[in-house]
Design a protein around this motif. Structure first.
Motif, PDB file in Angstrom:
ATOM      1  N   PHE A 195      -6.721   0.217   2.843  1.00 43.44           N
ATOM      2  CA  PHE A 195      -5.584   0.370   3.754  1.00 43.44           C
ATOM      3  C   PHE A 195      -6.063   0.640   5.183  1.00 43.44           C
ATOM      4  O   PHE A 195      -5.573   0.019   6.135  1.00 43.44           O
ATOM      5  N   TYR A 227       0.814  -1.215   0.000  1.00 41.41           N
ATOM      6  CA  TYR A 227       0.000   0.000   0.000  1.00 41.41           C
ATOM      7  C   TYR A 227       0.850   1.269   0.000  1.00 41.41           C
ATOM      8  O   TYR A 227       0.320   2.380   0.081  1.00 41.41           O
ATOM      9  N   GLU A 254      -3.405  -1.291  -4.877  1.00 38.97           N
ATOM     10  CA  GLU A 254      -3.150  -0.872  -3.496  1.00 38.97           C
ATOM     11  C   GLU A 254      -2.723   0.584  -3.371  1.00 38.97           C
ATOM     12  O   GLU A 254      -2.574   1.092  -2.257  1.00 38.97           O
ATOM     13  N   ASN A 262      -1.422   6.834   1.244  1.00 40.69           N
ATOM     14  CA  ASN A 262      -1.579   5.896   2.353  1.00 40.69           C
ATOM     15  C   ASN A 262      -0.585   6.154   3.482  1.00 40.69           C
ATOM     16  O   ASN A 262      -0.890   5.871   4.648  1.00 40.69           O
ATOM     17  N   SER A 290      -8.104   2.120  -2.612  1.00 39.66           N
ATOM     18  CA  SER A 290      -6.928   1.664  -1.865  1.00 39.66           C
ATOM     19  C   SER A 290      -6.859   2.265  -0.478  1.00 39.66           C
ATOM     20  O   SER A 290      -6.467   1.592   0.483  1.00 39.66           O
TER      21      SER A 290
END
Length: 410
Positions: free
Chosen positions: A144, A65, A134, A70, A140
């Motif tokens: 996450f 990720y 990811e 993220n 994503s």
């Protein structure tokens, strides 16, 4: 609607990491915008960059990720003990009964920008270490957060432009009221990237100085990034909320579809969202003590919002915190909901940073000095491209609407 408790919340932006930094900046009327120094962005504008994002190491097992968006999400989750509070909710309800609803606009598109710069010169193939699902994929960030918090409930990403971070509250509320979940992690995460910076530059919407919402000389936005989260829970049936508790009282959503990038000039979609939010909260405009404006600092957006407010409110104090944070796009609704929650909890009205001469033609009571105020309910507006609009009403546990359930929501 039945009020929901914002049992915990946090925000990370250019104002700093966590609630204490945000509160100090808002009370002190300090902004976090700086001249644009984002990598490869040769633009004469100002940005709201979060320091240290590139230094964040993704937690073990979640390296696929790894992208700026993220990493920013993880940084946000680690503030104010938020992840620990989510873990406590899991212990109370079970991992399958806690949902995830995250707003974003560009997600991890910066990772794709970088992948294209390093693609194979002969075949054009992207580097084998690039993980689209990811990183760039809008879902994503929701995936996450779900993985980071070890949740197993429903999870979704909302990508409705600049209303995304507010609309998550409506999605979570519907799931909770339907009995599908007991609690929800809601929030917004959006990070800086060249696509956003140059995209808004091509629309001629970037200001060459720190943005000035609702100022007579406003001339465009400053783009920022942020990660903001809240934990929504049902109110306990056997006890009244604490006086300083922050409650989600009302949600209003509309889509005026007036134009791809411009709001309805009379703010009809915005007005509809505001009216719905008040109705579901069982409140009138006179009950609102402060309005956190969408306030992007573009001429047309601020004018449309001003007309919507003028049709409903009479000199209610208001300001846009985007002067301090920049426009954090898909995260803005969540970031500004946290600002509204702080205003309620601490009982103060934050000033609009950078604005010095409010546009009198917009007919709003724009606050230029932060001040203490006995406010029990706050309206927070978020409006996006394509006419996607969302307004939230938050209130204190001691407020008159805390235990009220409007008949239309029964």
């Amino acid at each position: 609607m039945n009020p929901l408790l914002l049992s915990h919340y946090t925000a990370t932006s250019c104002l700093g990491r966590g609630l204490d930094a945000m509160l100090a900046a808002l009370r002190g009327q300090r902004g976090g915008l700086v001249p644009c120094d984002f990598e490869r962005a040769e633009l004469d504008t100002w940005i709201g960059r979060v320091d240290g994002v590139n230094d964040v190491a993704m937690r073990a097992g979640l390296q696929d990720y790894d992208c700026r968006n993220n990493r920013l999400a993880q940084l946000g989750l680690e503030q104010d003990g938020f992840a620990a509070h989510v873990a406590a909710a899991v212990a109370r309800y079970g991992a399958h009964r806690v949902g995830v609803f995250i707003g974003t606009s560009t997600s991890g598109i910066l990772e794709t920008e970088q992948a294209y710069r390093t693609r194979d010169p002969q075949s054009g193939a992207l580097a084998p270490g690039f993980h689209y699902a990811e990183t760039h994929n809008p879902y994503s960030v929701a995936a996450f957060v779900r993985a980071y918090c070890a949740l197993r409930g429903p999870a979704t990403a909302i990508s409705s432009a600049c209303s995304s971070g507010a609309k998550v509250f409506g999605s979570a509320r519907r799931m909770i009221e339907a009995g599908l979940i007991d609690s929800a992690v809601v929030g917004g995460v959006d990070s800086l990237c060249l696509t956003t910076l140059y995209g808004f530059n091509s629309l001629e919407l970037l200001s060459r100085q720190p943005c000035r919402p609702f100022d007579a000389a406003r001339d465009g936005i400053s783009i920022g990034e942020a990660a903001a989260f809240a934990l929504l829970e049902r109110l306990p049936a056997d006890q009244a909320p604490a006086a300083d508790a922050v409650l989600l009282l009302g949600v209003g959503e509309s889509s005026d579809a007036h134009h791809m990038s411009s709001p309805h000039p009379q703010g009809l979609g915005a007005r509809s969202a505001i009216e719905q939010a008040l109705a579901t909260a069982g409140l009138t405009p006179a009950d609102i003590g402060y309005i956190n404006l969408h306030g992007t600092a573009t001429p047309s957006n601020d004018a449309a919002e001003g007309r919507a407010l003028a049709a409903l409110f009479n000199a209610t104090p208001c300001s846009s915190t985007k002067g301090a944070t920049g426009h954090t796009l898909g995260a803005a609704g969540a970031l500004e909901a946290v600002a509204a929650a702080l205003a309620l909890r601490e009982r103060f009205i934050p000033a609009g940073v950078n604005t010095t001469r409010p546009d009198l033609e917009l007919g709003v009571n724009y606050v230029l000095q932060s001040r203490d105020a006995d406010i029990d309910a706050v309206l927070s507006n978020s409006f996006g491209f394509g006419g996607t609009n969302c307004s939230l009403v938050l209130g204190r546990g001691s407020g008159p609407a805390a235990g009220r359930v409007p008949s239309r929501a029964r």
